[in-house]
Design an enzyme around this catalytic site. Structure first.
Site, PDB file in Angstrom:
ATOM      1  N   ASP A 116       5.882  -5.315   5.708  1.00 29.08           N
ATOM      2  CA  ASP A 116       5.997  -5.167   4.265  1.00 29.08           C
ATOM      3  C   ASP A 116       7.405  -5.472   3.779  1.00 29.08           C
ATOM      4  OD1 ASP A 116       4.932  -4.469   1.732  1.00 29.08           O
ATOM      5  OD2 ASP A 116       5.795  -2.470   1.878  1.00 29.08           O
ATOM      6  N   HIS A 117       7.492  -6.160   2.636  1.00 27.60           N
ATOM      7  CA  HIS A 117       8.773  -6.452   1.959  1.00 27.60           C
ATOM      8  C   HIS A 117       9.803  -7.082   2.890  1.00 27.60           C
ATOM      9  CE1 HIS A 117       8.254  -5.132  -2.125  1.00 27.60           C
ATOM     10  NE2 HIS A 117       7.699  -4.004  -1.730  1.00 27.60           N
TER      11      HIS A 117
ATOM     12  N   HIS B 190       8.112   1.758  -7.753  1.00 28.12           N
ATOM     13  CA  HIS B 190       8.288   2.253  -6.400  1.00 28.12           C
ATOM     14  C   HIS B 190       8.927   3.648  -6.369  1.00 28.12           C
ATOM     15  CE1 HIS B 190       7.945  -2.063  -5.196  1.00 28.12           C
ATOM     16  NE2 HIS B 190       7.341  -1.525  -4.160  1.00 28.12           N
TER      17      HIS B 190
ATOM     18  N   HIS C  69       1.805  -2.450  -5.918  1.00 23.26           N
ATOM     19  CA  HIS C  69       2.881  -1.702  -5.272  1.00 23.26           C
ATOM     20  C   HIS C  69       3.191  -0.468  -6.130  1.00 23.26           C
ATOM     21  CE1 HIS C  69       4.658  -4.873  -2.378  1.00 23.26           C
ATOM     22  NE2 HIS C  69       3.431  -5.227  -2.718  1.00 23.26           N
ATOM     23  N   GLY C  70       3.845   0.513  -5.523  1.00 23.32           N
ATOM     24  CA  GLY C  70       4.216   1.700  -6.275  1.00 23.32           C
ATOM     25  C   GLY C  70       3.039   2.573  -6.650  1.00 23.32           C
TER      26      GLY C  70
ATOM     27  N   ASN D  30      -0.950  -0.151  -2.309  1.00 24.00           N
ATOM     28  CA  ASN D  30       0.113   0.308  -1.417  1.00 24.00           C
ATOM     29  C   ASN D  30       0.525   1.743  -1.750  1.00 24.00           C
ATOM     30  OD1 ASN D  30       0.042  -2.356  -0.601  1.00 24.00           O
ATOM     31  ND2 ASN D  30       2.244  -2.676  -0.783  1.00 24.00           N
TER      32      ASN D  30
ATOM     33  N   ALA E 241       2.998   4.958  -0.206  1.00 22.95           N
ATOM     34  CA  ALA E 241       3.972   5.406   0.790  1.00 22.95           C
ATOM     35  C   ALA E 241       4.566   6.761   0.416  1.00 22.95           C
ATOM     36  CB  ALA E 241       5.078   4.368   0.957  1.00 22.95           C
TER      37      ALA E 241
END
Length: 291
Positions: free
Chosen positions: A83-84, A177, A205-206, A227, A229
């Site tokens: 990722d990223h 994020h 994302h985020g 995503n 996290a």
């Protein structure tokens, strides 16, 4: 079950209109918990290793190989994903280890350079059977396009996807994020316009900052890879702290196990959530001038 590419898993969720949960791995317990949750939910999942996590460990090899083995031994469909990644050499090492999916983040470059670099990396990945995700504009690794006020233009996103040949595209629709509260409000009409315009699956994302109803609505509107996290890291940290507080034993398996169990439970819940039907209408065809 053999490790699967992101393209294979995205094709599955695209076909049934559900969302694919992609959860970040920092320690071995994260990977174990995420796959345990996927098995309990009977849903596919993505184990994501970020470039920042690689820097933390000093090497991609040990964690990536552990994730690949966990994926192979799982009864659930699992993809391992870098990722990223801004470092092309790291991306090459990941694919060389067997990681079947990467996100190449050239979003900080000027637009034409982003297109050129991303297209080159996409061709390299496809020659080796790997899937590639990219981002348009400046989602910027952490903030940039994923600042709350940023929005992706559908016509520009379509041109970017067609010019680069990527397999999925991260877009900005109101998330951010590293949010520790779940109160982000997504631009659902924009998600529907993007899903209708862009020829590849969309990535959010985020997602940690998006409440349950927002995640359901995003998937129903056409978002496919979700995503997560920070939300899971908070769950793990709280469970670890509680276990340390209530136990006088020094064995780390006690508190790490508590963290792992807490993450597994939440992963299962989230994966089921992403597979739930919603009353929000899905992507609808739109006139090209609406872009």
């Amino acid at each position: 079950m053999p490790h699967m590419t992101m393209a294979e898993l995205l094709a599955r969720v695209e076909a049934d209109g559900t969302g694919l949960g992609a959860m970040n791995v920092i320690a071995l317990e994260h990977a174990e918990a995420i796959v345990t949750g996927a098995e309990a939910a009977r849903r596919p999942v993505v184990l994501q290793i970020s470039e920042n996590t690689v820097s933390y460990h000093g090497s991609i090899g040990p964690l990536a190989l552990a994730c690949l083995r966990i994926a192979e031994e799982s009864s659930a469909p699992v993809s391992v994903h870098l990722d990223h990644a801004t470092d092309v050499d790291l991306l090459h090492r990941a694919v060389g280890l067997g990681v079947g999916s990467v996100m190449f983040d050239a979003s900080r470059l000027p637009h034409d350079d982003n297109v050129r670099e991303t297209a080159s990396v996409a061709a390299w990945c496809h020659e080796r059977g790997a899937s590639i995700e990219a981002e348009l504009g400046e989602i910027g690794g952490k903030d940039g396009v994923h600042a709350p006020g940023a929005r992706t233009d559908p016509a520009e996103a379509r041109r970017f996807a067609e010019a680069t040949g990527v397999d999925s595209l991260a877009v900005a629709v109101g998330s951010s994020h590293a949010m520790e509260t779940r109160d982000a409000r997504l631009d659902e009409p924009l998600i529907r316009r993007l899903a209708a315009a862009v020829p590849v699956p969309l990535v959010l994302h985020g997602s940690s900052g998006v409440p349950d109803d927002g995640l359901r609505a995003a998937v129903a509107a056409g978002m496919r890879k979700i995503n997560i996290a920070t939300h899971l890291n908070l769950r793990m940290t709280r469970a670890v702290l509680a276990a340390i507080t209530t136990s006088r034993r020094g064995d780390p398996r006690g508190y790490l196990g508590a963290g792992r169990d807490a993450v597994a439970e939440e992963v299962a819940r989230l994966l089921r959530l992403l597979a739930e039907p919603s009353t929000v209408p899905g992507p609808q065809p739109i006139p090209t001038h609406a872009d």
